[in-house]
Design an enzyme around this catalytic site. Structure first.
Site, PDB file in Angstrom:
ATOM      1  CE  LYS A 129     -43.541 -71.341  88.100  1.00  0.00           C
ATOM      2  NZ  LYS A 129     -44.864 -71.044  88.663  1.00  0.00           N
ATOM      3  CD  GLU A 167     -46.894 -85.667  79.807  1.00  0.00           C
ATOM      4  OE1 GLU A 167     -47.778 -85.618  78.928  1.00  0.00           O
ATOM      5  OE2 GLU A 167     -46.258 -86.689  80.062  1.00  0.00           O
ATOM      6  CB  CYS A 225     -54.829 -81.603  80.091  1.00  0.00           C
ATOM      7  SG  CYS A 225     -54.393 -83.043  81.070  1.00  0.00           S
ATOM      8  N   GLY A 251     -48.093 -78.003  81.222  1.00  0.00           N
ATOM      9  CA  GLY A 251     -48.741 -76.702  81.067  1.00  0.00           C
ATOM     10  C   GLY A 251     -49.212 -76.510  79.645  1.00  0.00           C
ATOM     11  CB  THR A 271     -46.131 -72.080  78.653  1.00  0.00           C
ATOM     12  OG1 THR A 271     -47.355 -71.403  78.861  1.00  0.00           O
ATOM     13  CG2 THR A 271     -45.135 -71.665  79.693  1.00  0.00           C
ATOM     14  CB  ALA A 272     -44.593 -76.250  75.634  1.00  0.00           C
ATOM     15  CB  THR A 301     -49.523 -75.962  73.259  1.00  0.00           C
ATOM     16  OG1 THR A 301     -50.096 -77.225  73.655  1.00  0.00           O
ATOM     17  CG2 THR A 301     -48.790 -76.149  71.963  1.00  0.00           C
ATOM     18  CD  GLU A 341     -55.933 -76.762  76.632  1.00  0.00           C
ATOM     19  OE1 GLU A 341     -54.999 -75.949  76.633  1.00  0.00           O
ATOM     20  OE2 GLU A 341     -55.896 -77.862  77.220  1.00  0.00           O
TER      21      GLU A 341
HETATM   22  P1  NAP Z   1     -49.142 -72.522  81.759  1.00  0.00           P
HETATM   23  O1  NAP Z   1     -49.616 -71.129  81.762  1.00  0.00           O
HETATM   24  O2  NAP Z   1     -48.407 -73.014  80.572  1.00  0.00           O
HETATM   25  O3  NAP Z   1     -48.287 -72.706  83.083  1.00  0.00           O
HETATM   26  C1  NAP Z   1     -47.757 -73.944  83.499  1.00  0.00           C
HETATM   27  C2  NAP Z   1     -46.624 -73.689  84.443  1.00  0.00           C
HETATM   28  O4  NAP Z   1     -45.566 -73.067  83.719  1.00  0.00           O
HETATM   29  C3  NAP Z   1     -46.965 -72.744  85.574  1.00  0.00           C
HETATM   30  O5  NAP Z   1     -46.270 -73.122  86.729  1.00  0.00           O
HETATM   31  C4  NAP Z   1     -46.440 -71.424  85.042  1.00  0.00           C
HETATM   32  O6  NAP Z   1     -46.171 -70.510  86.052  1.00  0.00           O
HETATM   33  C5  NAP Z   1     -45.182 -71.870  84.359  1.00  0.00           C
HETATM   34  N1  NAP Z   1     -44.658 -70.949  83.346  1.00  0.00           N
HETATM   35  C6  NAP Z   1     -45.302 -69.991  82.646  1.00  0.00           C
HETATM   36  N2  NAP Z   1     -44.441 -69.345  81.819  1.00  0.00           N
HETATM   37  C7  NAP Z   1     -43.224 -69.915  81.991  1.00  0.00           C
HETATM   38  C8  NAP Z   1     -41.940 -69.676  81.444  1.00  0.00           C
HETATM   39  N3  NAP Z   1     -41.717 -68.741  80.532  1.00  0.00           N
HETATM   40  N4  NAP Z   1     -40.913 -70.441  81.871  1.00  0.00           N
HETATM   41  C9  NAP Z   1     -41.104 -71.419  82.781  1.00  0.00           C
HETATM   42  N5  NAP Z   1     -42.311 -71.672  83.357  1.00  0.00           N
HETATM   43  C10 NAP Z   1     -43.356 -70.941  82.959  1.00  0.00           C
HETATM   44  O7  NAP Z   1     -50.349 -73.534  81.945  1.00  0.00           O
HETATM   45  P2  NAP Z   1     -51.509 -73.412  83.009  1.00  0.00           P
HETATM   46  O8  NAP Z   1     -52.444 -72.347  82.545  1.00  0.00           O
HETATM   47  O9  NAP Z   1     -50.949 -73.362  84.370  1.00  0.00           O
HETATM   48  O10 NAP Z   1     -52.186 -74.845  82.854  1.00  0.00           O
HETATM   49  C11 NAP Z   1     -53.126 -75.137  81.894  1.00  0.00           C
HETATM   50  C12 NAP Z   1     -52.508 -75.858  80.714  1.00  0.00           C
HETATM   51  O11 NAP Z   1     -51.853 -77.041  81.146  1.00  0.00           O
HETATM   52  C13 NAP Z   1     -53.569 -76.327  79.723  1.00  0.00           C
HETATM   53  O12 NAP Z   1     -53.115 -76.107  78.421  1.00  0.00           O
HETATM   54  C14 NAP Z   1     -53.669 -77.813  80.019  1.00  0.00           C
HETATM   55  O13 NAP Z   1     -54.170 -78.586  78.955  1.00  0.00           O
HETATM   56  C15 NAP Z   1     -52.261 -78.146  80.342  1.00  0.00           C
HETATM   57  N6  NAP Z   1     -52.182 -79.384  81.103  1.00  0.00           N
HETATM   58  C16 NAP Z   1     -51.652 -80.494  80.490  1.00  0.00           C
HETATM   59  C17 NAP Z   1     -51.607 -81.696  81.186  1.00  0.00           C
HETATM   60  C18 NAP Z   1     -51.040 -82.943  80.554  1.00  0.00           C
HETATM   61  O14 NAP Z   1     -50.767 -83.887  81.281  1.00  0.00           O
HETATM   62  N7  NAP Z   1     -50.851 -82.983  79.248  1.00  0.00           N
HETATM   63  C19 NAP Z   1     -52.078 -81.764  82.507  1.00  0.00           C
HETATM   64  C20 NAP Z   1     -52.611 -80.604  83.073  1.00  0.00           C
HETATM   65  C21 NAP Z   1     -52.644 -79.422  82.377  1.00  0.00           C
HETATM   66  P3  NAP Z   1     -47.293 -69.434  86.531  1.00  0.00           P
HETATM   67  O15 NAP Z   1     -48.614 -70.091  86.403  1.00  0.00           O
HETATM   68  O16 NAP Z   1     -46.919 -69.183  87.908  1.00  0.00           O
HETATM   69  O17 NAP Z   1     -47.107 -68.273  85.634  1.00  0.00           O
END
Ligand code: NAP
Length: 482
Positions: free
Chosen positions: A174, A249, A283, A227, A231-232, A229, A385
């Protein structure tokens, strides 16, 4: 271009769903695609298909799986321009960036894992005293759930897909709801490359619906997530009852440390990139710069002058450095930090000058690279962040002091250190709480080396070999010879 209608990709076919969501072009604010708003039923179907494709794919020789993945890489590469344009439209980044970084890196990920796994060996040992021979075998785990973010859509999706596929797992992925179009097009490439139906399935939709259904699915024993922290934490809770393998990650608040003896000719252009590339939505971007007192003012003046020169605007233009931020909501969130800076009495050195945008981009989500000084260490600008083109510059005096300040946040993803003294580079790099430290460089990445975050930036540091291990179960077979 007329509105695109994305469909889920299940069992090698494109299939619709009941409800659809709008997907916005960040550079215009217009709806440019409709994407499936998938839920439990769609995920159940995809998992069922992936589960029935598993046995055949798992027993396909690795050399055969590798050939198919190399073909996918070749086909993707041959459509570089098309994919770069799609990803730019999906995400808001400049087309040149998608063309020079994101898509080539997706191709590289596929090729790297397709070949790396060919050289993966099992372990063996002979226990002389009892004349028993032990050896290991690696088995794929099963149906892998892959959840990826919007900032580097294909780059990060393939970084999960490639190790999962090459090791014989089947996949239900997804991608972020905001950048689904590029992944949907990749599915077309899978079919052209001859990937057997059901090996990779894409279920598009939101995290709380489709994502959560994948994480909680009892037939998905391994989940890889990139994604935020926050959400994780939800994922950890959702996955806890199932004892799944979980890779996380997460976010970062990466320091850049610049010593008096840094070579500013190299440091400034790289730090401009590390702060503002991809609109600061990487990130690994540096978002707090600690500059030693002796060069603080010189650095600040030169850095701000360079930041002001960056062209913000139409992602299609080759001159654009900073495209559009991902969404209206994210732009408001990032700008909110500039408001906090003002309320706290910080100095906003650049970023608030009026934008000079083409007519069609006036409704897009643009923001200028913003440099802020006179910020306190406990400010939310220094601890949270921001994930946008905003960087804080802070002076420091001693090595010990800067190490303590750099380490004083909950994140530990990456850091950069700039000095011409090799002892300083090593001493400081070794003491920073960060999964990756770049000394006199940024974003130079060898997939053979571990990558990932410390503290709240992730659960483990994975090299390509570690990713292969993550997507496999290694078992020991012990044969008594006499
Ligand atoms: P996010 O809001 O946490 O979303 C990441 C993914 O998780 C999306 O596909 C999102 O779906 C999905 N998601 C959201 N809620 C969920 C749930 N309850 N259960 C399962 N999946 C769920 O993060 P983002 O805003 O897309 O990305 C930005 C973040 O990613 C930043 O914090 C960035 O630092 C981090 N990041 C980390 C790395 C690394 O390698 N460490 C690399 C890139 C990005 P939807 O978006 O469709 O809601």
């Amino acid at each position: 271009m007329s509105e695109i209608k994305v469909q889920n990709f299940i069992d090698g076919k494109f299939v619709g769903t009941e409800k659809y969501l709008d997907s916005f072009d960040p550079s215009t604010g217009e709806v440019w695609a409709k994407i499936p708003d998938s839920g439990q039923t769609d995920v159940d179907t995809a998992v069922k298909v992936a589960k029935s494709a598993f046995e055949k794919w798992a027993s396909t020789p690795v050399a055969e799986r590798s050939k198919i993945m190399m073909k996918i890489a070749d086909l993707l590469e041959s459509r570089l321009d098309e994919f770069a344009e799609l990803e730019s439209r999906d995400q808001g980044k400049p087309v040149w960036l998608a063309k020079s970084v994101d898509i080539p890196r997706a191709v590289y990920n596929l090729r790297f894992f397709a070949t790396c796994a060919l050289h993966d060996l099992n372990r063996s040992s002979h226990m002389q005293a009892v004349d028993a021979f032990n050896y290991t075998m690696k088995m794929p785990v099963g149906v892998a759930g892959l959840i990826s973010p919007w900032n580097l859509p294909l780059y990060l999706l393939t970084f999960k897909l490639a190790p999962a596929m090459i090791t014989g797992n089947t996949v239900v992925a997804k991608p972020s709801e905001m950048t689904s179009v590029t992944a949907w097009k990749l599915a077309e490439v899978f079919n052209h490359a001859g990937l057997p139906a059901g090996v990779v399935n894409f279920v598009f939709g939101t995290g709380p619906n489709a994502g959560d259904a994948i994480v909680k699915h009892p037939d998905v024993p391994v989940v890889s997530f990139t994604g935020g922290t926050v959400t994780a934490v939800k994922l950890r809770i959702a996955a806890a009852p199932y004892s799944k393998k979980l890779s996380l990650e997460l976010g970062g608040k990466n320091p850049g440390i610049i010593f008096d003896d840094a070579d500013l000719e190299k440091c400034i252009p790289t730090t401009i990139r590390s702060s503002f590339m991809n609109q600061g939505e990487i990130c690994l971007c540096t978002s707090r710069l600690y500059v030693q007192r002796g060069i603080y003012q010189t650095f600040l003046d030169r850095f701000v002058a360079e930041a002001k020169k960056l062209v913000v605007g139409d992602p299609k233009s080759p001159d654009t450095f900073t495209g559009a931020l991902i969404s209206k909501e994210h732009l408001a969130k990032v700008k909110g930090y500039v408001t906090i800076a003002r309320q706290e009495g910080a100095t906003i050195l650049c970023g608030e000058e009026p934008l000079n945008l083409p007519e069609r981009n006036k409704t897009g989500y643009f923001m200028r690279p913003t440099v802020i000084s006179d910020v306190g260490d406990s400010s939310r600008l220094v601890t949270e962040e921001i994930f946008g083109p905003v960087v804080c510059v802070l002076p420091f005096d001693t090595v010990q002091e800067v190490i303590e300040r750099a380490n004083a946040v909950k994140y530990g993803l990456a850091a950069t250190v700039w000095s011409t003294n090799v002892n300083t580079l090593h001493t400081v790099s070794q003491k920073l709480h960060a999964g990756t430290v770049w000394a006199n460089c940024w974003m130079v990445r060898d997939l053979n080396m571990p990558f990932g975050g410390m503290k709240e930036s992730g659960t483990g540091r994975e090299s390509a070999k570690d990713s292969i291990e993550f997507f496999t179960e290694e078992k020991t077979i012990c044969v008594k010879l006499n």
